[in-house]
Write a protein that holds these residues in place. Structure first.
Motif, PDB file in Angstrom:
ATOM      1  N   PHE A 248      41.574  47.232  41.024  1.00 57.13           N
ATOM      2  CA  PHE A 248      43.005  47.493  40.980  1.00 57.13           C
ATOM      3  C   PHE A 248      43.709  46.643  42.027  1.00 57.13           C
ATOM      4  O   PHE A 248      43.103  46.171  42.984  1.00 57.13           O
ATOM      5  CB  PHE A 248      43.295  48.962  41.309  1.00 57.13           C
ATOM      6  N   GLN A 249      45.011  46.569  41.858  1.00 60.42           N
ATOM      7  CA  GLN A 249      45.848  45.835  42.803  1.00 60.42           C
ATOM      8  C   GLN A 249      45.773  46.447  44.211  1.00 60.42           C
ATOM      9  O   GLN A 249      45.825  45.766  45.209  1.00 60.42           O
ATOM     10  CB  GLN A 249      47.274  45.920  42.283  1.00 60.42           C
ATOM     11  N   ASP A 250      45.653  47.807  44.275  1.00 60.37           N
ATOM     12  CA  ASP A 250      45.671  48.461  45.590  1.00 60.37           C
ATOM     13  C   ASP A 250      44.263  48.726  46.131  1.00 60.37           C
ATOM     14  O   ASP A 250      44.073  49.540  47.031  1.00 60.37           O
ATOM     15  CB  ASP A 250      46.472  49.770  45.526  1.00 60.37           C
ATOM     16  N   TYR A 251      43.254  48.030  45.569  1.00 58.83           N
ATOM     17  CA  TYR A 251      41.860  48.036  46.044  1.00 58.83           C
ATOM     18  C   TYR A 251      41.112  49.353  45.824  1.00 58.83           C
ATOM     19  O   TYR A 251      39.944  49.346  45.490  1.00 58.83           O
ATOM     20  CB  TYR A 251      41.738  47.664  47.527  1.00 58.83           C
ATOM     21  N   ALA A 252      41.749  50.522  46.110  1.00 56.52           N
ATOM     22  CA  ALA A 252      41.113  51.819  45.904  1.00 56.52           C
ATOM     23  C   ALA A 252      39.732  51.931  46.554  1.00 56.52           C
ATOM     24  O   ALA A 252      38.762  52.364  45.939  1.00 56.52           O
ATOM     25  CB  ALA A 252      41.028  52.125  44.405  1.00 56.52           C
ATOM     26  N   LEU A 253      39.627  51.516  47.824  1.00 53.56           N
ATOM     27  CA  LEU A 253      38.374  51.703  48.577  1.00 53.56           C
ATOM     28  C   LEU A 253      38.312  53.140  49.066  1.00 53.56           C
ATOM     29  O   LEU A 253      39.340  53.789  49.224  1.00 53.56           O
ATOM     30  CB  LEU A 253      38.339  50.764  49.788  1.00 53.56           C
ATOM     31  N   PHE A 254      37.085  53.641  49.324  1.00 52.51           N
ATOM     32  CA  PHE A 254      36.968  54.975  49.925  1.00 52.51           C
ATOM     33  C   PHE A 254      37.321  54.847  51.408  1.00 52.51           C
ATOM     34  O   PHE A 254      36.613  54.153  52.145  1.00 52.51           O
ATOM     35  CB  PHE A 254      35.553  55.518  49.764  1.00 52.51           C
TER      36      PHE A 254
ATOM     37  N   LEU B  77      37.040  44.393  34.802  1.00 56.26           N
ATOM     38  CA  LEU B  77      38.465  44.390  34.451  1.00 56.26           C
ATOM     39  C   LEU B  77      39.281  44.295  35.735  1.00 56.26           C
ATOM     40  O   LEU B  77      39.117  45.119  36.641  1.00 56.26           O
ATOM     41  CB  LEU B  77      38.805  45.682  33.692  1.00 56.26           C
ATOM     42  N   MET B  78      40.132  43.296  35.820  1.00 56.46           N
ATOM     43  CA  MET B  78      40.857  43.047  37.072  1.00 56.46           C
ATOM     44  C   MET B  78      42.362  43.050  36.821  1.00 56.46           C
ATOM     45  O   MET B  78      42.858  42.242  36.032  1.00 56.46           O
ATOM     46  CB  MET B  78      40.448  41.689  37.636  1.00 56.46           C
ATOM     47  N   ASP B  79      43.069  43.957  37.495  1.00 58.45           N
ATOM     48  CA  ASP B  79      44.513  44.066  37.301  1.00 58.45           C
ATOM     49  C   ASP B  79      45.245  43.503  38.516  1.00 58.45           C
ATOM     50  O   ASP B  79      45.274  44.132  39.566  1.00 58.45           O
ATOM     51  CB  ASP B  79      44.893  45.544  37.079  1.00 58.45           C
ATOM     52  N   GLU B  80      45.801  42.326  38.378  1.00 57.44           N
ATOM     53  CA  GLU B  80      46.525  41.636  39.460  1.00 57.44           C
ATOM     54  C   GLU B  80      45.747  41.701  40.774  1.00 57.44           C
ATOM     55  O   GLU B  80      46.306  42.091  41.808  1.00 57.44           O
ATOM     56  CB  GLU B  80      47.914  42.269  39.670  1.00 57.44           C
ATOM     57  N   PRO B  81      44.459  41.315  40.790  1.00 54.90           N
ATOM     58  CA  PRO B  81      43.641  41.543  41.989  1.00 54.90           C
ATOM     59  C   PRO B  81      44.034  40.677  43.178  1.00 54.90           C
ATOM     60  O   PRO B  81      43.668  40.989  44.307  1.00 54.90           O
ATOM     61  CB  PRO B  81      42.232  41.197  41.528  1.00 54.90           C
ATOM     62  N   PHE B  82      44.762  39.605  42.945  1.00 58.39           N
ATOM     63  CA  PHE B  82      45.062  38.695  44.057  1.00 58.39           C
ATOM     64  C   PHE B  82      46.500  38.820  44.550  1.00 58.39           C
ATOM     65  O   PHE B  82      46.916  38.093  45.432  1.00 58.39           O
ATOM     66  CB  PHE B  82      44.818  37.241  43.629  1.00 58.39           C
ATOM     67  N   SER B  83      47.252  39.763  43.977  1.00 57.79           N
ATOM     68  CA  SER B  83      48.696  39.746  44.232  1.00 57.79           C
ATOM     69  C   SER B  83      49.077  40.163  45.650  1.00 57.79           C
ATOM     70  O   SER B  83      50.154  39.824  46.110  1.00 57.79           O
ATOM     71  CB  SER B  83      49.428  40.597  43.207  1.00 57.79           C
TER      72      SER B  83
ATOM     73  N   SER C 293      47.849  31.084  50.643  1.00 61.82           N
ATOM     74  CA  SER C 293      46.684  30.226  50.881  1.00 61.82           C
ATOM     75  C   SER C 293      45.389  31.002  50.638  1.00 61.82           C
ATOM     76  O   SER C 293      44.435  30.482  50.058  1.00 61.82           O
ATOM     77  CB  SER C 293      46.713  29.661  52.297  1.00 61.82           C
ATOM     78  N   LEU C 294      45.353  32.273  51.065  1.00 62.13           N
ATOM     79  CA  LEU C 294      44.153  33.091  50.854  1.00 62.13           C
ATOM     80  C   LEU C 294      43.955  33.375  49.362  1.00 62.13           C
ATOM     81  O   LEU C 294      42.839  33.452  48.865  1.00 62.13           O
ATOM     82  CB  LEU C 294      44.286  34.404  51.637  1.00 62.13           C
ATOM     83  N   ARG C 295      45.069  33.495  48.665  1.00 65.15           N
ATOM     84  CA  ARG C 295      45.013  33.799  47.232  1.00 65.15           C
ATOM     85  C   ARG C 295      44.280  32.690  46.474  1.00 65.15           C
ATOM     86  O   ARG C 295      43.400  32.941  45.668  1.00 65.15           O
ATOM     87  CB  ARG C 295      46.439  33.950  46.692  1.00 65.15           C
ATOM     88  N   GLU C 296      44.628  31.447  46.819  1.00 60.46           N
ATOM     89  CA  GLU C 296      44.016  30.334  46.113  1.00 60.46           C
ATOM     90  C   GLU C 296      42.527  30.226  46.396  1.00 60.46           C
ATOM     91  O   GLU C 296      41.722  30.037  45.486  1.00 60.46           O
ATOM     92  CB  GLU C 296      44.727  29.042  46.525  1.00 60.46           C
ATOM     93  N   THR C 297      42.148  30.379  47.680  1.00 62.72           N
ATOM     94  CA  THR C 297      40.721  30.286  48.030  1.00 62.72           C
ATOM     95  C   THR C 297      39.945  31.446  47.414  1.00 62.72           C
ATOM     96  O   THR C 297      38.877  31.231  46.845  1.00 62.72           O
ATOM     97  CB  THR C 297      40.495  30.362  49.564  1.00 62.72           C
ATOM     98  N   THR C 298      40.485  32.687  47.542  1.00 60.05           N
ATOM     99  CA  THR C 298      39.771  33.849  47.014  1.00 60.05           C
ATOM    100  C   THR C 298      39.564  33.687  45.512  1.00 60.05           C
ATOM    101  O   THR C 298      38.493  33.932  44.982  1.00 60.05           O
ATOM    102  CB  THR C 298      40.564  35.150  47.296  1.00 60.05           C
ATOM    103  N   ARG C 299      40.602  33.245  44.847  1.00 60.87           N
ATOM    104  CA  ARG C 299      40.554  33.031  43.405  1.00 60.87           C
ATOM    105  C   ARG C 299      39.422  32.069  43.023  1.00 60.87           C
ATOM    106  O   ARG C 299      38.627  32.333  42.138  1.00 60.87           O
ATOM    107  CB  ARG C 299      41.891  32.420  43.016  1.00 60.87           C
TER     108      ARG C 299
END
Ligand code: ATP
Length: 348
Positions: free
Chosen positions: A83-89, A162-168, A173-179
């Protein structure tokens, strides 16, 4: 055999005057990263949630590896979700968050895949998380949390991620590298994925194929090159980058237009609407061929790698991208030519 087949799914939410998803169909082949691209509210997330099992379609079917999973609960489907908001425990460390996913592997095939543990360690290293394994989510930056969420989803070895806007939530700069990193990890681990995004550049650079969506429907499906270079509808032409729209009368492989006679693709007869990308027009200070038309530069925008001009030709405005060396001034007389065929669009 395709990995996923979505057939004609439709979803109405109560009280809405149009369906959120309206007869959407597409296939994802094994090994493929597929994209759902479109503006806000076009039904991308709802489509993804029907594949994950968080929503049920009113009409239509979803097949995963030829099994009808339309009405299965999410946990049985073998799909992973980011999800976009990561949803980590929040109460678990990075390590424990990921371990949780490893233990939650549901199918026997997933459980027997011990070598995946090794891969996971490599994954942590690749995602630069090794030194952070004892930290809690609130002790990480947004980008780091995002990478944990991705590592956790991959650890579960989903049949389909399934990835919903995972990089938003990542900065540019981090977005491009992570992608780039995530794409290479998915490819190496042979994990299929569907990416939901409203960002054209992200979809074009991350996906092998994509569906362009508009108002709950699929406008076009194709490779990034196909949807960008051969848009089939005015929406696709204008949503993916900028486009000049031109009316014309076609005679097979060419058409008479406001920019003179130009080549077109595919061949057509009669009235047509054409798309011409700004980079497919060319400007010069002098007329180099009789086809070039006199124009005037109305405005100029510096875009780093190139320049965008707005020009007026026969009382119509056009956008032209040129390399930086072609430097013209606002108000200057220039000549415009067409260097690629106009793409014939469907009227709707
Ligand atoms: P975004 O990029 O903004 O998330 P999207 O393309 O993912 O947009 P969806 O979230 O699928 O679009 O929404 C499609 C339509 O369905 C929108 O009009 C939205 O308001 C509506 N919608 C989504 N979820 C619900 C819901 N639970 N109840 C009612 N309407 C909903």
């Amino acid at each position: 055999m395709e990995l996923l087949e979505v057939i004609d799914i439709t979803k109405w939410f109560p009280g809405a005057d149009h369906p959120a998803v309206d007869g959407v169909s597409f296939r994802v082949e094994p090994g493929e990263i597929f994209g759902l691209l479109g503006p806000s509210g076009c039904g991308k997330t709802t489509t993804l949630r029907m594949i994950a099992g968080f929503e049920k379609p009113d009409v239509g079917r979803v097949f995963l590896k030829e099994v009808d999973i339309t009405y299965w609960v999410p946990e049985k489907r073998g799909t992973g979700f980011i999800f976009q908001d990561y949803a980590l425990f929040p109460h678990l460390t990075v390590e424990k968050n990921i371990e949780f996913a490893l233990k939650a592997r549901t199918t026997p095939k997933q459980r027997s895949d011990i070598t995946e543990l090794q891969k996971l360690l490599e994954l942590l290293e690749l995602l630069e998380l090794t030194g952070l394994s004892k930290r809690f989510p609130h002790e990480l930056s947004g980008g780091q949390q995002q990478r944990v969420a991705i590592a956790r989803a991959l650890a579960a070895k989903p049949a389909l991620l399934l990835m919903d806007e995972p990089f938003s939530n990542l900065d540019a700069s981090l977005r491009e590298t992570t992608r780039r990193e995530i794409r290479s990890i998915l490819k190496k681990a042979n994990i299929n994925a569907i990416l939901v995004t409203h960002d054209q550049e992200e979809a074009l650079s991350f996906c092998d194929r994509l569906a362009v969506m508009n108002r709950g429907r699929v406008e076009q499906i194709g490779t990034p090159e196909e949807v960008y270079l051969l848009p089939q509808t005015p929406f696709t032409a204008q949503f993916l980058g900028r486009s000049n729209m031109l009316k014309g009368t076609a005679h097979g492989e060419s058409a008479d237009t406001e920019l003179g006679p130009i080549a077109i693709t595919p061949p057509q007869m009669g009235d047509v609407l054409l798309s011409l990308r700004p980079e497919h027009l060319i400007l010069g200070a002098e007329r180099k061929s009789p086809q070039e038309l006199e124009s005037v530069v109305i405005s100029k925008e510096f875009r780093g790698h190139d320049l965008t001009y707005r020009i007026r030709c026969n009382d119509r405005m056009y956008l032209v991208h040129t390399e930086y060396k072609h430097n013209f001034e606002v108000g200057q007389r220039v000549f415009v030519g067409v260097r690629e065929p106009g793409v014939v669009l469907e009227y709707r």
